[in-house]
Scaffold this motif. Structure first.
Motif, PDB file in Angstrom:
ATOM      1  N   LEU A  51      11.637  33.249  32.132  1.00 48.53           N
ATOM      2  CA  LEU A  51      13.022  33.445  31.716  1.00 48.53           C
ATOM      3  C   LEU A  51      13.467  32.325  30.777  1.00 48.53           C
ATOM      4  CD1 LEU A  51      15.688  34.975  31.939  1.00 48.53           C
ATOM      5  CD2 LEU A  51      16.213  33.631  33.983  1.00 48.53           C
ATOM      6  N   THR A  52      13.075  31.093  31.080  1.00 50.16           N
ATOM      7  CA  THR A  52      13.473  29.951  30.261  1.00 50.16           C
ATOM      8  C   THR A  52      12.856  30.020  28.873  1.00 50.16           C
ATOM      9  OG1 THR A  52      13.637  28.571  32.256  1.00 50.16           O
ATOM     10  CG2 THR A  52      13.566  27.435  30.138  1.00 50.16           C
ATOM     11  N   VAL A  53      11.577  30.372  28.806  1.00 52.14           N
ATOM     12  CA  VAL A  53      10.903  30.498  27.512  1.00 52.14           C
ATOM     13  C   VAL A  53      11.572  31.581  26.670  1.00 52.14           C
ATOM     14  CG1 VAL A  53       8.765  31.277  26.403  1.00 52.14           C
ATOM     15  CG2 VAL A  53       8.668  29.573  28.223  1.00 52.14           C
ATOM     16  N   HIS A  54      11.851  32.725  27.287  1.00 50.60           N
ATOM     17  CA  HIS A  54      12.539  33.807  26.577  1.00 50.60           C
ATOM     18  C   HIS A  54      13.900  33.336  26.064  1.00 50.60           C
ATOM     19  CE1 HIS A  54      10.180  37.455  26.882  1.00 50.60           C
ATOM     20  NE2 HIS A  54       9.826  37.122  28.105  1.00 50.60           N
ATOM     21  N   SER A  55      14.658  32.676  26.918  1.00 50.29           N
ATOM     22  CA  SER A  55      16.019  32.269  26.565  1.00 50.29           C
ATOM     23  C   SER A  55      16.033  31.280  25.409  1.00 50.29           C
ATOM     24  CB  SER A  55      16.713  31.655  27.787  1.00 50.29           C
ATOM     25  OG  SER A  55      16.826  32.593  28.835  1.00 50.29           O
ATOM     26  N   LEU A  56      15.169  30.281  25.463  1.00 53.61           N
ATOM     27  CA  LEU A  56      15.140  29.263  24.413  1.00 53.61           C
ATOM     28  C   LEU A  56      14.702  29.855  23.080  1.00 53.61           C
ATOM     29  CD1 LEU A  56      13.594  26.243  26.360  1.00 53.61           C
ATOM     30  CD2 LEU A  56      15.921  26.392  25.450  1.00 53.61           C
ATOM     31  N   SER A  57      13.677  30.677  23.095  1.00 50.75           N
ATOM     32  CA  SER A  57      13.178  31.237  21.840  1.00 50.75           C
ATOM     33  C   SER A  57      14.194  32.192  21.215  1.00 50.75           C
ATOM     34  CB  SER A  57      11.843  31.952  22.066  1.00 50.75           C
ATOM     35  OG  SER A  57      11.995  33.043  22.944  1.00 50.75           O
ATOM     36  N   ARG A  58      14.824  33.011  22.059  1.00 53.11           N
ATOM     37  CA  ARG A  58      15.803  33.957  21.530  1.00 53.11           C
ATOM     38  C   ARG A  58      17.063  33.247  21.047  1.00 53.11           C
ATOM     39  NH1 ARG A  58      15.553  39.387  25.316  1.00 53.11           N
ATOM     40  NH2 ARG A  58      13.302  39.735  25.091  1.00 53.11           N
ATOM     41  N   THR A  59      17.444  32.176  21.732  1.00 50.78           N
ATOM     42  CA  THR A  59      18.605  31.407  21.296  1.00 50.78           C
ATOM     43  C   THR A  59      18.355  30.793  19.928  1.00 50.78           C
ATOM     44  OG1 THR A  59      19.270  30.872  23.564  1.00 50.78           O
ATOM     45  CG2 THR A  59      20.071  29.419  21.825  1.00 50.78           C
ATOM     46  N   ALA A  60      17.182  30.181  19.756  1.00 55.22           N
ATOM     47  CA  ALA A  60      16.839  29.578  18.464  1.00 55.22           C
ATOM     48  C   ALA A  60      16.848  30.628  17.359  1.00 55.22           C
ATOM     49  CB  ALA A  60      15.469  28.902  18.550  1.00 55.22           C
ATOM     50  N   LEU A  61      16.242  31.779  17.637  1.00 57.25           N
ATOM     51  CA  LEU A  61      16.169  32.835  16.630  1.00 57.25           C
ATOM     52  C   LEU A  61      17.551  33.381  16.288  1.00 57.25           C
ATOM     53  CD1 LEU A  61      13.589  35.615  16.261  1.00 57.25           C
ATOM     54  CD2 LEU A  61      15.982  36.268  16.420  1.00 57.25           C
ATOM     55  N   ALA A  62      18.367  33.626  17.306  1.00 58.94           N
ATOM     56  CA  ALA A  62      19.693  34.204  17.069  1.00 58.94           C
ATOM     57  C   ALA A  62      20.578  33.265  16.258  1.00 58.94           C
ATOM     58  CB  ALA A  62      20.360  34.532  18.407  1.00 58.94           C
ATOM     59  N   ILE A  63      20.556  31.975  16.592  1.00 59.27           N
ATOM     60  CA  ILE A  63      21.401  31.010  15.882  1.00 59.27           C
ATOM     61  C   ILE A  63      21.001  30.913  14.415  1.00 59.27           C
ATOM     62  CG2 ILE A  63      22.048  28.574  15.693  1.00 59.27           C
ATOM     63  CD1 ILE A  63      21.765  28.356  18.710  1.00 59.27           C
ATOM     64  N   LEU A  64      19.697  30.757  14.166  1.00 56.89           N
ATOM     65  CA  LEU A  64      19.239  30.600  12.782  1.00 56.89           C
ATOM     66  C   LEU A  64      19.501  31.875  11.977  1.00 56.89           C
ATOM     67  CD1 LEU A  64      17.917  28.607  10.862  1.00 56.89           C
ATOM     68  CD2 LEU A  64      15.704  29.598  11.457  1.00 56.89           C
ATOM     69  N   PRO A 237       4.590  34.773  28.881  1.00 56.76           N
ATOM     70  CA  PRO A 237       5.831  35.371  28.378  1.00 56.76           C
ATOM     71  C   PRO A 237       5.553  36.275  27.189  1.00 56.76           C
ATOM     72  CG  PRO A 237       6.138  33.043  28.811  1.00 56.76           C
ATOM     73  CD  PRO A 237       4.678  33.321  28.993  1.00 56.76           C
ATOM     74  N   LYS A 238       6.039  37.507  27.246  1.00 58.77           N
ATOM     75  CA  LYS A 238       5.751  38.473  26.192  1.00 58.77           C
ATOM     76  C   LYS A 238       6.925  38.614  25.222  1.00 58.77           C
ATOM     77  CE  LYS A 238       2.778  41.228  29.242  1.00 58.77           C
ATOM     78  NZ  LYS A 238       2.612  42.536  29.897  1.00 58.77           N
ATOM     79  N   TYR A 239       6.651  39.340  24.165  1.00 57.53           N
ATOM     80  CA  TYR A 239       7.649  39.778  23.203  1.00 57.53           C
ATOM     81  C   TYR A 239       8.266  38.610  22.429  1.00 57.53           C
ATOM     82  CZ  TYR A 239       7.354  43.382  26.776  1.00 57.53           C
ATOM     83  OH  TYR A 239       6.909  44.282  27.709  1.00 57.53           O
ATOM     84  N   GLU A 240       7.533  37.511  22.323  1.00 66.54           N
ATOM     85  CA  GLU A 240       8.020  36.404  21.512  1.00 66.54           C
ATOM     86  C   GLU A 240       7.369  36.471  20.140  1.00 66.54           C
ATOM     87  OE1 GLU A 240      10.395  34.693  22.714  1.00 66.54           O
ATOM     88  OE2 GLU A 240      10.183  35.634  24.658  1.00 66.54           O
TER      89      GLU A 240
END
Length: 262
Positions: A51-64, A237-240
């Motif tokens: 969950l943490t890996v998903h959250s951090l990666s998606r947060t970085a992507l969404a912000i940029l 973690p998938k879908y990254e």
């Protein structure tokens, strides 16, 4: 962006978003590296780390993505970004780096009219055009970011919802592309009047040190208890997007899954 105060606020806010994207990205990458080196800890708290890996990666992507999001006609110097939209121009209230450059280009005299030492307006207009061309060079990366966000993170496109792995095949993003876009935004915003803006994420080690301490304490705790970690398949973690560090974990997964059971 009609006056100096609005200009400074716009510039600072965009920069803070870039810094947040870099911080989320750095922590994501550092966490994946730690998990790569500490498979036992990863297995002990698998749901949390996934969950943490998903959250951090998606947060970085969404912000940029939000910083560089492009709507048709917003960047006059970007033929590729405008043409790839395939729709009529729509007015957007989103605060993007394109809106910042466009506002600076069209309204620079009002923005700096009360400054005693006024900047060279022709120089600013020339600089805006140069920066729009630089953004155009990253058009493919920006389109990929928007595709990932809009087709899976913000909205569930049926094609990707039923087969999330397809997203990595159709819209791959690498570390170098992600960091290059952050660096570009940093350089653009620092090129205009208002004082230097310092990106703290690359030099702020507090969050990384906290993560390192956590892993160290868990390792020491495990040594004291000498637990037996069952051999099982590792669920990565998938879908990254296709980060190099995540690839290292996938190799480890393959090795473990293919090893014969005793």
């Amino acid at each position: 962006m009609n006056n100096k105060a609005e200009y400074l606020q716009f510039r600072t806010s965009l920069f803070q978003e870039l810094d947040a994207a870099r911080a989320s990205f750095d922590l994501y990458r550092h966490l994946v590296k730690q998990l790569d080196e500490s498979t036992d800890i990863y297995l002990e708290a698998l749901p949390f780390f996934e969950l943490t890996v998903h959250s951090l990666s998606r947060t970085a992507l969404a912000i940029l993505t939000n910083v560089f999001e492009m709507r048709p006609g917003e960047n006059k110097g970007s033929n590729k970004l405008n043409n790839n939209q395939g729709c009529e121009p729509k007015k957007s209230k989103a605060k993007t780096i394109h809106k910042f450059l466009s506002g600076l280009d069209s309204n620079h005299k009002n923005i700096f009219q009360e400054d005693k030492l006024k900047p060279d307006y022709e120089c600013i207009k020339k600089l805006v055009k140069e920066h729009q061309k630089l953004i155009e060079e990253h058009a493919d990366t920006i389109q990929t970011l928007m595709h990932r966000r809009d087709k899976y993170f913000a909205h569930h496109d049926s094609k990707y919802f039923n087969n999330p792995n397809l997203l990595d095949e159709k819209a791959t993003i690498f570390n170098s592309q992600f960091l290059a876009l952050i660096d570009l935004g940093n350089r653009i915003l620092n090129a205009y009047p208002g004082g230097p803006l310092t990106m703290y994420a690359p030099i702020k080690k507090g969050y990384k040190e906290a993560l390192d301490k956590l892993f160290f304490k868990v390792k020491e705790y495990n040594k004291e208890l000498a637990p037996t970690v069952p051999v099982e398949k590792i669920t990565i973690p998938k879908y990254e997007w296709d980060f190099e560090l995540l690839e290292r974990l996938k190799v480890k997964q393959s090795d473990v899954n293919s090893s014969p059971k005793e």
